[in-house]
Design an enzyme around this catalytic site. Structure first.
Site, PDB file in Angstrom:
ATOM      1  N   CYS A  75      12.333  31.955 -14.225  1.00  0.00           N
ATOM      2  CA  CYS A  75      11.764  33.181 -14.824  1.00  0.00           C
ATOM      3  C   CYS A  75      11.547  34.135 -13.657  1.00  0.00           C
ATOM      4  O   CYS A  75      10.441  34.286 -13.157  1.00  0.00           O
ATOM      5  CB  CYS A  75      10.429  32.874 -15.494  1.00  0.00           C
ATOM      6  SG  CYS A  75      10.531  31.588 -16.749  1.00  0.00           S
ATOM      7  N   PRO A  96      10.467  40.361 -11.395  1.00  0.00           N
ATOM      8  CA  PRO A  96      11.379  41.218 -10.614  1.00  0.00           C
ATOM      9  C   PRO A  96      11.853  40.607  -9.297  1.00  0.00           C
ATOM     10  O   PRO A  96      12.429  41.318  -8.481  1.00  0.00           O
ATOM     11  CB  PRO A  96      10.520  42.455 -10.357  1.00  0.00           C
ATOM     12  CG  PRO A  96       9.125  41.913 -10.257  1.00  0.00           C
ATOM     13  CD  PRO A  96       9.063  40.761 -11.235  1.00  0.00           C
ATOM     14  N   GLY A 116      10.044  38.736  -6.883  1.00  0.00           N
ATOM     15  CA  GLY A 116       9.130  38.577  -5.743  1.00  0.00           C
ATOM     16  C   GLY A 116       9.265  37.193  -5.125  1.00  0.00           C
ATOM     17  O   GLY A 116       9.470  37.053  -3.917  1.00  0.00           O
ATOM     18  N   LYS A 117       9.157  36.183  -5.957  1.00  0.00           N
ATOM     19  CA  LYS A 117       9.203  34.820  -5.423  1.00  0.00           C
ATOM     20  C   LYS A 117      10.630  34.430  -5.057  1.00  0.00           C
ATOM     21  O   LYS A 117      10.867  33.774  -4.043  1.00  0.00           O
ATOM     22  CB  LYS A 117       8.581  33.851  -6.424  1.00  0.00           C
ATOM     23  CG  LYS A 117       7.108  34.194  -6.672  1.00  0.00           C
ATOM     24  CD  LYS A 117       6.440  33.260  -7.638  1.00  0.00           C
ATOM     25  CE  LYS A 117       5.038  33.767  -7.972  1.00  0.00           C
ATOM     26  NZ  LYS A 117       5.009  34.987  -8.822  1.00  0.00           N
ATOM     27  N   ASP A 173       7.800  30.204 -13.105  1.00  0.00           N
ATOM     28  CA  ASP A 173       6.711  31.194 -12.984  1.00  0.00           C
ATOM     29  C   ASP A 173       6.675  31.878 -14.347  1.00  0.00           C
ATOM     30  O   ASP A 173       7.201  32.965 -14.520  1.00  0.00           O
ATOM     31  CB  ASP A 173       7.041  32.162 -11.842  1.00  0.00           C
ATOM     32  CG  ASP A 173       5.909  33.111 -11.535  1.00  0.00           C
ATOM     33  OD1 ASP A 173       4.746  32.692 -11.611  1.00  0.00           O
ATOM     34  OD2 ASP A 173       6.184  34.280 -11.211  1.00  0.00           O
ATOM     35  N   CYS A 203       0.010  33.630 -14.147  1.00  0.00           N
ATOM     36  CA  CYS A 203      -1.038  34.552 -13.691  1.00  0.00           C
ATOM     37  C   CYS A 203      -2.050  34.725 -14.826  1.00  0.00           C
ATOM     38  O   CYS A 203      -2.393  35.840 -15.205  1.00  0.00           O
ATOM     39  CB  CYS A 203      -0.452  35.882 -13.251  1.00  0.00           C
ATOM     40  SG  CYS A 203       0.518  36.704 -14.512  1.00  0.00           S
TER      41      CYS A 203
HETATM   42  C1  LIG Z   1       5.692  36.183 -14.669  1.00  0.00           C
HETATM   43  S1  LIG Z   1       7.233  36.962 -14.811  1.00  0.00           S
HETATM   44  C2  LIG Z   1       8.095  36.331 -13.390  1.00  0.00           C
HETATM   45  C3  LIG Z   1       7.709  36.938 -12.065  1.00  0.00           C
HETATM   46  C4  LIG Z   1       8.651  36.551 -10.915  1.00  0.00           C
HETATM   47  N1  LIG Z   1       8.773  35.114 -10.790  1.00  0.00           N
HETATM   48  C5  LIG Z   1       8.242  37.140  -9.582  1.00  0.00           C
HETATM   49  O1  LIG Z   1       7.652  36.452  -8.752  1.00  0.00           O
HETATM   50  O2  LIG Z   1       8.555  38.320  -9.332  1.00  0.00           O
HETATM   51  C6  LIG Z   1       7.988  36.111 -16.153  1.00  0.00           C
HETATM   52  C7  LIG Z   1       9.431  36.504 -16.427  1.00  0.00           C
HETATM   53  O3  LIG Z   1       9.935  35.584 -17.411  1.00  0.00           O
HETATM   54  C8  LIG Z   1      10.923  36.241 -18.150  1.00  0.00           C
HETATM   55  N2  LIG Z   1      11.167  35.438 -19.371  1.00  0.00           N
HETATM   56  C9  LIG Z   1      10.506  35.464 -20.545  1.00  0.00           C
HETATM   57  N3  LIG Z   1      11.016  34.554 -21.406  1.00  0.00           N
HETATM   58  C10 LIG Z   1      12.022  33.921 -20.726  1.00  0.00           C
HETATM   59  C11 LIG Z   1      12.946  32.894 -21.068  1.00  0.00           C
HETATM   60  N4  LIG Z   1      12.921  32.307 -22.272  1.00  0.00           N
HETATM   61  N5  LIG Z   1      13.854  32.514 -20.155  1.00  0.00           N
HETATM   62  C12 LIG Z   1      13.892  33.105 -18.921  1.00  0.00           C
HETATM   63  N6  LIG Z   1      13.054  34.092 -18.548  1.00  0.00           N
HETATM   64  C13 LIG Z   1      12.120  34.491 -19.441  1.00  0.00           C
HETATM   65  C14 LIG Z   1      10.377  37.634 -18.376  1.00  0.00           C
HETATM   66  O4  LIG Z   1      11.420  38.543 -18.625  1.00  0.00           O
HETATM   67  C15 LIG Z   1       9.655  37.884 -17.033  1.00  0.00           C
HETATM   68  O5  LIG Z   1      10.495  38.624 -16.164  1.00  0.00           O
END
Ligand SMILES: C[S@@+](CC[C@H](N)C(=O)[O-])C[C@H]1O[C@@H](n2cnc3c(N)ncnc32)[C@H](O)[C@@H]1O
Length: 249
Positions: free
Chosen positions: A67, A70, A72-73, A134, A187
């Site tokens: 997941c 944008p 970051g990780k 994440d 988070c």
């Molecule tokens: C908490 S954010 C991730 C932040 C990211 N790891 C960072 O550190 O920048 C969660 C992400 O999960 C994505 N997401 C939601 N449902 C998902 C799915 N079923 N499969 C993959 N990604 C998904 C969302 O679009 C979102 O970008």
């Protein structure tokens, strides 16, 4: 009314975090967020940076961020020398990972972006040394960054997101090689998305061995958490799970 939160969030915080800690957490999330920059210039909260550290990526390892947007990780993991595959379900969000990688000078050979649903990502079983989930969450640990979110999130979102988190973790666990690591972070601080996930995982995937997160994480179930008032970070929950190597007792 004093802290400007909907009643259900105040009730939740007092019940699940405790009366004093809960109110303190809500008050802390009414303060402006601090801005911290990594060595490469990317702005990222320290709690998120500590999640990346928990992944423990080694140079040359194959690491999946299921997941990722944008990014970051994912970009930090690539900078640690890993070959990172960054998955996100939403194409326009996946594009932000590519954009951030480009800005930071992370080459595509170190970070591949894939648009896919993490519940059915196109990878063979046990293909990654480390997998980070994440997960999408209710975000109740980052309300200082999104002050309006408190009026949009509902208790139903919390239960629906917990189901999605379980599905993502089930898929993620199958992709970790023996001897590899699965990391779960959110988070938020709600029980269904943190300790209940831990309890469910202990039952559903008993072969995974929990590793206690290091300081400054405070123990919570088999994982750890950070309330926003403790270190001035976002509120986060973290679970580190190692898959025993083949032939291990
Ligand atoms: C908490 S954010 C991730 C932040 C990211 N790891 C960072 O550190 O920048 C969660 C992400 O999960 C994505 N997401 C939601 N449902 C998902 C799915 N079923 N499969 C993959 N990604 C998904 C969302 O679009 C979102 O970008």
């Amino acid at each position: 009314v004093r802290l400007s939160y909907p009643d259900w969030i105040v009730d939740w915080a007092r019940q699940e975090l405790g009366d004093a800690d809960g109110i303190e957490a809500l008050a802390a999330m009414n303060q402006a967020a601090t801005v911290t920059r990594r060595a490469d210039g990317y702005v990222q909260d320290r709690a998120s940076q500590w999640v990346t550290v928990a992944v423990g990526a080694q140079p040359g390892e194959r690491v999946l961020d299921l997941c990722a947007a944008p990014g970051g990780k994912a970009t930090a993991l690539a900078e640690a020398g890993a070959h990172v595959t960054a998955v996100d379900r939403r194409p326009h969000r996946a594009a932000t990972v590519q954009e951030n990688a480009r800005t930071l000078g992370v080459p595509p050979s170190d970070l591949a972006v894939v648009v896919a649903d993490g519940r059915a990502a196109p990878f063979g079983p046990e293909t990654f040394d480390r997998v980070l989930v994440d997960a999408p969450c209710s975000g109740l640990g980052v309300l200082r960054r999104r002050p309006d979110a408190r009026w949009r999130v509902t208790p139903t979102d919390v239960t629906e997101l917990a189901d999605l988190q379980q599905a993502l973790l089930t898929a993620a666990a199958a992709l970790v090689r023996p001897g590899g690591r699965l990391v779960y972070s959110v988070c938020t601080l709600t029980e269904p998305e943190t300790t209940d996930i831990d309890t469910w995982l202990a039952d559903a995937l008993p072969d995974l061995e929990a590793v206690a997160p290091p300081e400054p994480w405070q123990p919570r179930g088999r994982g750890g958490w950070l309330l926003p008032q403790w270190e001035g970070t976002d509120g986060m929950y973290l679970l580190m799970l190692d898959r025993p190597a083949e032939g291990a007792p």
